[in-house]
Motif scaffolding. Sequence first.
Motif, PDB file in Angstrom:
ATOM      1  N   PHE A   1      -8.393  -1.154   9.253  1.00 35.37           N
ATOM      2  CA  PHE A   1      -8.380  -0.748   7.842  1.00 35.37           C
ATOM      3  C   PHE A   1      -9.260  -1.665   6.998  1.00 35.37           C
TER       4      PHE A   1
ATOM      5  N   HIS B   1      -8.767  -1.117  -3.989  1.00 37.58           N
ATOM      6  CA  HIS B   1      -8.977  -1.469  -2.578  1.00 37.58           C
ATOM      7  C   HIS B   1      -9.906  -2.678  -2.429  1.00 37.58           C
TER       8      HIS B   1
ATOM      9  N   HIS C   1       0.838  -1.212   0.000  1.00 37.31           N
ATOM     10  CA  HIS C   1       0.000   0.000   0.000  1.00 37.31           C
ATOM     11  C   HIS C   1       0.871   1.259   0.000  1.00 37.31           C
TER      12      HIS C   1
ATOM     13  N   HIS D   1     -12.528  -0.797   4.850  1.00 37.89           N
ATOM     14  CA  HIS D   1     -12.551  -0.931   3.394  1.00 37.89           C
ATOM     15  C   HIS D   1     -13.546  -1.986   2.918  1.00 37.89           C
TER      16      HIS D   1
ATOM     17  N   HIS E   1      -4.837   6.304  -4.936  1.00 37.64           N
ATOM     18  CA  HIS E   1      -5.778   7.219  -4.273  1.00 37.64           C
ATOM     19  C   HIS E   1      -6.027   8.412  -5.181  1.00 37.64           C
TER      20      HIS E   1
HETATM   21 CU   LIG Z   1      -5.680   3.149   0.581  1.00 39.89          CU
END
Ligand SMILES: [Cu+2]
Length: 353
Positions: A274, A103, A86, A278, A94
């Motif tokens: 996270f 993602h 990442h 997500h 992003h």
């Molecule tokens: Cu990200």
Amino acid sequence: MARFHGVSFIILLLACAFTSNVFANPYPPRKECKNPIVRREWRQLSKKDRLSYLNAVQCILQKPPITPLSVAPGVGSRYDDFIATHILQTFSIHYVGHFLPWHRFFTAVYEKALRSECGYKGAQPYWDWTLDVPPNGQFAASPVFDANYGFGGNGPFVEVPSDNPFSVPGRTGGGCITNGPLKDMVVRMGPAADLSGNPRCLARDFSPYFAGRYLGANMTQMTLSQPDFGWFNTVVEGGPSFEASGLHGGGHYGVGGTLGQMGDLYNSPADPIFYMHHANLDRVWWSWQKRDLSARLQDISGPINLMDYSNTIGGNVTLSFPLSTGVNADDVMIQDVMNIRGETLCYDYDRIY
Ligand SMILES: [Cu+2]
Ligand SMILES: *[C@@H]1O[C@H](CO)[C@@H](O)[C@H](O)[C@H]1NC(C)=O
Ligand SMILES: *[C@@H]1O[C@H](CO)[C@@H](O)[C@H](O)[C@H]1NC(C)=O
């Protein structure tokens, strides 16, 4: 006889259509997977299943890394492989059209690692934050942050200079988390793009105010009402300022604030929450796709280059745009992840918005 000829004519027409591909869809529907694993909201899991998931996270935190040290000298675990991936791609995944597809793929590859390398039998759970902000709930009291059956809570309050432009409004923590199964977790990657290895604690810096503002049912519905993928993707991600946040920033800054890893654009996968966040963003996308599935399985656009929303540097991404999770899986194309129940991905959600 007339009727017979009518039928023959239709058959002839169909035969021509098939052989000459007159009606061929450039992206024909692909095989649907038959037995998807089902992702559920954290509080829908039994306590035993919550512990199974948390145990799988402990397992991947202990497994040795596979990233070459020449790529990321500080990696110390299989979990770190995902963080390093990442970090290395931060500015190409992003504020681009493939933000959500990338993602989605990344979360599914992590889920697969938990299952195939750590014996986890379930699916990646998700965190429906609308249940934890007013009027439905109180942020810090979320079962997701439970010390025994969750990811643990906030860190103690740490001052940051009030003129710090990165001071998240309403932040309440900033220190190392003090309870839960991740209390002794060692975070090595980051801060920001640093891959050299900086062992430290997992920190959280809750902002219930920020979460309330950006993670409510109202924000979720506003996001779901977007007419096409270009707008939908842009509204989910929001802009780079706190004021312009969307659901994505709501979860990152609501949990990570200024000093917690979840608030670090590069290093946010350092907090296992996270993947809960997500998975829910992915569920919002899938909910949006399901409202007009045949069209939205193919609806993709948005800049190839960071924030190039007017396409002045490059064009829009297309279904054949490549997605990579580095050492963690073979590369795919966006079209491979448009359907969560397709040939590449095979999961579903217990409920959608
Ligand atoms: Cu990200
Ligand atoms: C949703 O509600 C919150 C809290 O009242 C508010 O701050 C926010 O601006 C609202 N968002 C939208 C899109 O209506
Ligand atoms: C990119 O896609 C948008 C729709 O989201 C469209 O309006 C725009 O014209 C496209 N740009 C290019 C260069 O094709």
